[in-house]
Motif scaffolding. Structure first.
Motif, PDB file in Angstrom:
ATOM      1  N   GLY A 118       0.791  -1.225   0.000  1.00 43.85           N
ATOM      2  CA  GLY A 118       0.000   0.000   0.000  1.00 43.85           C
ATOM      3  C   GLY A 118       0.821   1.272   0.000  1.00 43.85           C
ATOM      4  N   GLU A 119       2.131   1.162  -0.172  1.00 44.20           N
ATOM      5  CA  GLU A 119       3.006   2.341  -0.195  1.00 44.20           C
ATOM      6  C   GLU A 119       2.990   3.018  -1.562  1.00 44.20           C
ATOM      7  OE1 GLU A 119       6.316   0.479   2.872  1.00 44.20           O
ATOM      8  OE2 GLU A 119       6.448   0.034   0.731  1.00 44.20           O
ATOM      9  N   MET A 120       2.683   2.244  -2.579  1.00 44.70           N
ATOM     10  CA  MET A 120       2.624   2.748  -3.943  1.00 44.70           C
ATOM     11  C   MET A 120       1.365   2.198  -4.602  1.00 44.70           C
ATOM     12  SD  MET A 120       6.593   2.296  -5.229  1.00 44.70           S
ATOM     13  CE  MET A 120       6.291   3.031  -6.842  1.00 44.70           C
ATOM     14  N   SER A 121       1.043   2.761  -5.763  1.00 42.26           N
ATOM     15  CA  SER A 121      -0.052   2.230  -6.573  1.00 42.26           C
ATOM     16  C   SER A 121       0.522   1.876  -7.946  1.00 42.26           C
ATOM     17  CB  SER A 121      -1.182   3.257  -6.691  1.00 42.26           C
ATOM     18  OG  SER A 121      -0.730   4.413  -7.353  1.00 42.26           O
ATOM     19  N   LEU A 122      -0.286   1.272  -8.779  1.00 40.01           N
ATOM     20  CA  LEU A 122       0.205   0.943 -10.122  1.00 40.01           C
ATOM     21  C   LEU A 122       0.485   2.207 -10.924  1.00 40.01           C
ATOM     22  CD1 LEU A 122      -2.044  -2.105 -11.092  1.00 40.01           C
ATOM     23  CD2 LEU A 122       0.359  -2.113 -10.372  1.00 40.01           C
ATOM     24  N   VAL A 123      -0.392   3.200 -10.799  1.00 37.04           N
ATOM     25  CA  VAL A 123      -0.236   4.461 -11.522  1.00 37.04           C
ATOM     26  C   VAL A 123      -0.252   5.598 -10.511  1.00 37.04           C
ATOM     27  CG1 VAL A 123      -1.158   5.941 -13.351  1.00 37.04           C
ATOM     28  CG2 VAL A 123      -1.465   3.461 -13.495  1.00 37.04           C
ATOM     29  N   GLY A 124       0.627   6.540 -10.698  1.00 36.47           N
ATOM     30  CA  GLY A 124       0.704   7.684  -9.796  1.00 36.47           C
ATOM     31  C   GLY A 124       1.840   8.598 -10.194  1.00 36.47           C
ATOM     32  N   THR A 125       2.408   9.261  -9.217  1.00 38.11           N
ATOM     33  CA  THR A 125       3.510  10.181  -9.472  1.00 38.11           C
ATOM     34  C   THR A 125       4.838   9.472  -9.230  1.00 38.11           C
ATOM     35  OG1 THR A 125       3.435  10.973  -7.197  1.00 38.11           O
ATOM     36  CG2 THR A 125       2.125  12.182  -8.791  1.00 38.11           C
ATOM     37  N   ARG A 126       5.910  10.084  -9.655  1.00 35.28           N
ATOM     38  CA  ARG A 126       7.234   9.531  -9.434  1.00 35.28           C
ATOM     39  C   ARG A 126       7.613   9.760  -7.970  1.00 35.28           C
ATOM     40  NH1 ARG A 126      11.691  12.087  -8.862  1.00 35.28           N
ATOM     41  NH2 ARG A 126      13.668  11.047  -9.121  1.00 35.28           N
ATOM     42  N   PRO A 127       8.027   8.707  -7.222  1.00 41.09           N
ATOM     43  CA  PRO A 127       8.363   8.895  -5.805  1.00 41.09           C
ATOM     44  C   PRO A 127       9.731   9.576  -5.644  1.00 41.09           C
ATOM     45  CG  PRO A 127       8.671   6.606  -6.420  1.00 41.09           C
ATOM     46  CD  PRO A 127       8.101   7.301  -7.621  1.00 41.09           C
ATOM     47  N   PRO A 128       9.765  10.748  -5.032  1.00 37.06           N
ATOM     48  CA  PRO A 128      11.024  11.483  -4.904  1.00 37.06           C
ATOM     49  C   PRO A 128      11.930  10.953  -3.796  1.00 37.06           C
ATOM     50  CG  PRO A 128       9.257  12.710  -3.865  1.00 37.06           C
ATOM     51  CD  PRO A 128       8.630  11.495  -4.499  1.00 37.06           C
ATOM     52  N   LYS A 152      -6.132  14.911 -14.463  1.00 41.28           N
ATOM     53  CA  LYS A 152      -6.767  14.022 -15.444  1.00 41.28           C
ATOM     54  C   LYS A 152      -7.265  12.721 -14.824  1.00 41.28           C
ATOM     55  CE  LYS A 152      -4.136  15.151 -19.612  1.00 41.28           C
ATOM     56  NZ  LYS A 152      -3.202  14.553 -20.589  1.00 41.28           N
ATOM     57  N   TRP A 153      -6.955  12.471 -13.561  1.00 34.09           N
ATOM     58  CA  TRP A 153      -7.165  11.153 -12.983  1.00 34.09           C
ATOM     59  C   TRP A 153      -8.571  10.624 -13.196  1.00 34.09           C
ATOM     60  CZ3 TRP A 153     -10.400   8.682  -9.675  1.00 34.09           C
ATOM     61  CH2 TRP A 153     -10.059   7.354  -9.413  1.00 34.09           C
ATOM     62  N   HIS A 154      -8.599   9.388 -13.613  1.00 32.92           N
ATOM     63  CA  HIS A 154      -9.813   8.609 -13.784  1.00 32.92           C
ATOM     64  C   HIS A 154      -9.353   7.160 -13.935  1.00 32.92           C
ATOM     65  CE1 HIS A 154     -13.355   6.920 -15.792  1.00 32.92           C
ATOM     66  NE2 HIS A 154     -14.017   7.921 -15.241  1.00 32.92           N
ATOM     67  N   PRO A 155     -10.130   6.173 -13.449  1.00 30.13           N
ATOM     68  CA  PRO A 155      -9.687   4.779 -13.591  1.00 30.13           C
ATOM     69  C   PRO A 155      -9.355   4.392 -15.038  1.00 30.13           C
ATOM     70  CG  PRO A 155     -11.534   4.882 -12.082  1.00 30.13           C
ATOM     71  CD  PRO A 155     -11.370   6.258 -12.658  1.00 30.13           C
ATOM     72  N   LEU A 156     -10.129   4.894 -16.000  1.00 30.80           N
ATOM     73  CA  LEU A 156      -9.835   4.584 -17.409  1.00 30.80           C
ATOM     74  C   LEU A 156      -8.538   5.246 -17.867  1.00 30.80           C
ATOM     75  CD1 LEU A 156     -13.395   4.724 -19.018  1.00 30.80           C
ATOM     76  CD2 LEU A 156     -12.020   2.709 -18.446  1.00 30.80           C
ATOM     77  N   TYR A 157      -8.252   6.420 -17.311  1.00 32.69           N
ATOM     78  CA  TYR A 157      -6.988   7.079 -17.656  1.00 32.69           C
ATOM     79  C   TYR A 157      -5.814   6.286 -17.089  1.00 32.69           C
ATOM     80  CZ  TYR A 157      -3.627  10.720 -18.687  1.00 32.69           C
ATOM     81  OH  TYR A 157      -2.542  11.405 -19.187  1.00 32.69           O
TER      82      TYR A 157
END
Length: 184
Positions: A100-110, A160-165
């Motif tokens: 649960g620390e990351m998701s499949l899609v998201g931002t780049r972890p700094p 833009k977030w949406h599950p289809l996106y």
């Protein structure tokens, strides 16, 4: 679970290749920052020599801003170049997704050395969980050389977030990886 299955299948051959190319640990672990700036340990297959951090000062940063990139970084091993160009080095991050620390899609972890320099605008990118892929990975990868462009792509993703996106970005990432677009 699919990602962890792929990791399980590829783990042994990748681990052997890493060990044969450069003795040392199989994994590279680093503190990164996720949702709302919470620290976590990211896991990747090791792509650099074991003392890479101590040698970083010998490598010129070809990027602008708070990110570090060098196309011909001498610290990257032979198998490391292959793992990076195919994004196989990222497979252990499926464990971060499971935790649960990351998701499949998201931002780049700094990294910590990036976050310490953030201003209020930059902190906005941490309003979502970091992902294995995202705007940056699907729309530029290593071709993006400016930190502000990474931040803008991360914020663009949030708007833009949406599950289809998310599904679109996953499909596009698979294409980018298979076509070997923009990785070094």
């Amino acid at each position: 679970m699919v990602g962890l299955t792929i990791l399980g299948i590829l783990f042994v051959p990748i681990a052997i290749a890493i060990k044969l190319d450069d003795p040392g640990p199989i994994f590279f672990t680093q503190e990164r920052y996720g949702l709302l700036g919470r620290p976590f340990q990211i896991r990747k297959f090791r792509t650099m020599v074991t003392n890479a951090e101590k040698l970083k000062h010998l490598v010129a940063n070809e990027a602008d801003g708070f990110i570090f990139k060098n196309k011909n970084d001498f610290r990257v091993t032979r198998i490391g170049r292959f793992l990076r160009s195919t994004s196989l080095d990222e497979l252990p991050q499926f464990w971060n997704v499971l935790l649960g620390e990351m998701s499949l899609v998201g931002t780049r972890p700094p990294t910590a050395d990036e976050v310490i320099k953030y201003n209020q605008f930059h902190w906005q990118r941490l309003r979502v969980k970091p992902g294995l892929t995202g705007e940056w990975q699907a729309n530029g990868r290593s071709h993006i050389q400016e930190f502000e462009q990474v931040v803008n792509l991360d914020l663009q993703y949030q708007h833009k977030w949406h599950p289809l996106y998310d599904l679109w970005l996953i499909v596009k990432t698979i294409y980018v990886i298979l076509a070997k677009v923009g990785a070094f």
